[in-house]
Motif scaffolding. Sequence first.
Motif, short mmCIF file in Angstrom:
data_model
loop_
_atom_site.label_atom_id
_atom_site.label_comp_id
_atom_site.label_asym_id
_atom_site.label_seq_id
_atom_site.Cartn_x
_atom_site.Cartn_y
_atom_site.Cartn_z
N MET A 452 -0.52 5.66 -3.48
CA MET A 452 -0.50 4.20 -3.04
C MET A 452 0.91 3.68 -3.58
O MET A 452 1.41 3.20 -3.41
CB MET A 452 -1.67 3.63 -3.83
CG MET A 452 -3.17 4.37 -2.65
SD MET A 452 -4.76 3.61 -3.74
CE MET A 452 -4.48 1.96 -3.79
N LEU A 453 0.87 4.25 -4.03
CA LEU A 453 1.91 4.04 -5.37
C LEU A 453 3.76 3.56 -4.52
O LEU A 453 4.39 2.93 -4.94
CB LEU A 453 2.47 4.01 -6.54
CG LEU A 453 3.85 3.41 -7.48
CD1 LEU A 453 3.06 2.12 -7.65
CD2 LEU A 453 3.76 4.46 -9.02
N ALA A 454 3.66 4.98 -4.11
CA ALA A 454 4.64 5.59 -3.51
C ALA A 454 4.96 4.45 -1.89
O ALA A 454 6.09 4.25 -1.98
CB ALA A 454 4.70 6.92 -3.53
N VAL A 455 3.85 4.32 -1.23
CA VAL A 455 3.69 3.88 0.02
C VAL A 455 4.02 2.35 0.00
O VAL A 455 4.90 1.44 0.47
CB VAL A 455 2.00 3.47 0.98
CG1 VAL A 455 2.19 3.00 1.34
CG2 VAL A 455 2.18 5.58 1.18
N SER A 456 3.54 1.18 -1.53
CA SER A 456 3.58 0.11 -1.81
C SER A 456 5.94 0.34 -2.09
O SER A 456 5.94 -0.85 -1.46
CB SER A 456 3.27 0.07 -2.63
OG SER A 456 1.63 0.08 -2.60
N VAL A 457 5.70 1.19 -2.24
CA VAL A 457 7.76 1.30 -2.78
C VAL A 457 7.55 1.07 -1.46
O VAL A 457 9.36 0.39 -1.65
CB VAL A 457 7.58 2.04 -3.86
CG1 VAL A 457 9.36 2.12 -4.20
CG2 VAL A 457 7.61 1.91 -5.03
N LEU A 458 7.93 1.65 -0.67
CA LEU A 458 8.55 1.55 0.37
C LEU A 458 7.82 0.36 1.03
O LEU A 458 9.28 0.54 2.24
CB LEU A 458 7.48 3.10 2.11
CG LEU A 458 8.41 3.43 3.00
CD1 LEU A 458 9.80 3.53 2.94
CD2 LEU A 458 7.89 4.40 3.44
N PHE A 459 6.87 0.06 1.18
CA PHE A 459 6.74 -1.37 1.95
C PHE A 459 7.76 -2.83 1.19
O PHE A 459 8.45 -3.32 2.10
CB PHE A 459 5.13 -1.55 1.35
CG PHE A 459 4.89 -2.86 1.87
CD1 PHE A 459 4.46 -3.03 3.37
CD2 PHE A 459 5.02 -4.47 1.64
CE1 PHE A 459 4.49 -4.80 3.94
CE2 PHE A 459 4.60 -5.71 1.61
CZ PHE A 459 4.25 -5.88 3.63
N LEU A 460 8.27 -2.09 0.23
CA LEU A 460 8.96 -3.03 -0.44
C LEU A 460 10.16 -2.94 -0.07
O LEU A 460 11.69 -3.74 0.66
CB LEU A 460 8.71 -2.86 -1.79
CG LEU A 460 9.97 -3.49 -2.43
CD1 LEU A 460 9.44 -5.38 -2.76
CD2 LEU A 460 9.51 -3.63 -4.45
N ALA A 461 10.69 -1.61 0.48
CA ALA A 461 11.73 -1.56 0.17
C ALA A 461 12.60 -1.61 1.96
O ALA A 461 13.29 -2.64 2.48
CB ALA A 461 12.42 0.63 0.98
N VAL A 462 11.34 -1.12 3.57
CA VAL A 462 10.87 -2.02 4.76
C VAL A 462 10.63 -3.75 4.55
O VAL A 462 11.49 -4.64 5.22
CB VAL A 462 9.55 -1.76 5.29
CG1 VAL A 462 9.85 -2.28 6.72
CG2 VAL A 462 10.06 -0.08 5.34
N THR A 463 10.45 -4.20 3.69
CA THR A 463 10.73 -5.78 3.94
C THR A 463 12.06 -6.31 3.22
O THR A 463 12.20 -7.31 3.80
CB THR A 463 9.76 -6.17 3.17
OG1 THR A 463 8.31 -6.08 3.17
CG2 THR A 463 9.73 -7.53 3.14
#
Length: 490
Positions: A452-463
């Motif tokens: 979940m932490l890795a996916v959250s970081v990716l979400f931040l990068a895409v945004t």
Amino acid sequence: MARALRRLRPGRAPGPEPGPAKSSRGGFDRRLLAPMMLGSALNPVNSSIISVSLVPIGAAFGAPPSQTAWLISALYLATSIGQPVVGRLIDLFGPRRLFLVGTALTGVAGVVGMLAPNLGVLVAARVVLGFGTCSGYPAAMYLIRSEARRTGEESPAGVLTALAVTTQTIAVIGPSLGGLLIAVGGWRATLAVNIPLALVGLYLGIRRLPATRPARAAAERPLAVLDLPGMALFASALVCLLLFLMNPGAGQWYLLVLTLAAASGFARRELRVAQPFIDIRVLGGNMPLLATYARALLTYVVSYAFLYGYTQWLEEGRGLSASQTGLVQLPLFATAIVVSTLTGRRQAVRAKLLVGAVGQIVACAMLLLLQAHSPVWLLLGVVLVLGVPQGLNSLALQNSVYHQADPDRMGSSAGLLRTFGYLGAIVASAANGAFFGQRADTGGLHDLAWLMLAVSVLFLAVTVADRSLRRIGKPQEDPATGSRAGSAER
């Protein structure tokens, strides 16, 4: 939500067809709100109720978490396919017929689920439920857009906020209601609740939804505009992909090959037909909308991994009862409601998504601190923190699609938003089954938290990388009048 609703002015019911914008025809028709909100809430209420039902259902049928995970995946498998298909049908034929059919299927699923003799029948009931609940949200988004055309009012922030807050309110009720129903009537009562909901939905749909005439092309050549081969190829690609995600392994790689073959056939067909199911040319040229779909997938991975994984851990790893677990989850959705209500009046979405991304990262990091005997205040602290992105992200994604999508394909575009969200939910379900195995223990929760932490970081990068988000909600000057109004860019 009350504040959002007060911003809507009463107006006349929409005519048989959305007409040109005429501000003299009044404000948004309040009579539409009840069926819109109920229809949109049918899927979230079943998603949240099942979270506290998985353990007692597993005990009743002797099934481990890896098998009961199919109760989650079956719903989203059906809905992932059904949402864009039904959304396209709504674009062509109007929302009323599809809303009534979907609501009726929801009631049938409630009856079958309540009487299910084994896990297989219960999974089948969840499939029917998935198809039944997939009409409400595209119908609501279609109605919002058609009312904007009818009234000439370009800012739907109040309605969109009310829709998002209602969905989150139902999610608040879901776990607690599920725990109460289990305590009173067992886990079967969590399926039976769909029967009265469907009856109310049918009444509201018949009494309040406008009867619309199909689009001219749909009326003259219904089979041609439906693009049935395109829908079949889309469904085949999605089924193969989702089956692989539910059970990834070396022996399942053939499913990815079938996915690629069906997706290639789908793309070739959609590029050749005059009335495609999904207009790939338009969608491919709309990178902001594609980025929104990607963010929906990522944030739903985190949200549903938490909803199902944390819930199961609270019952098996922490030793709480189903009703206690529902109460612990209550602050998550209550916080989301407050956040959505306070921020919903602003159409701008970039700041919401950035704060939501950071909130997800913090909440996932807090999961790594949990142990089998963690104090209650820490359990509540985790859900309070995650409630902030829960309220911001869902509202921002909904507003993004409203402004970025082709208005003539609002139903199918809204359906695709839910499809990508359900893809994330299925990934989350598969992750729960993989990390927990036979029991939802603390070690499995920590492994899930790292994902979940890795996916959250990716979400931040895409945004951060998406500059188009700055234009949504930004006042722009009208060259004809010189006035400034909120952006409605696509």
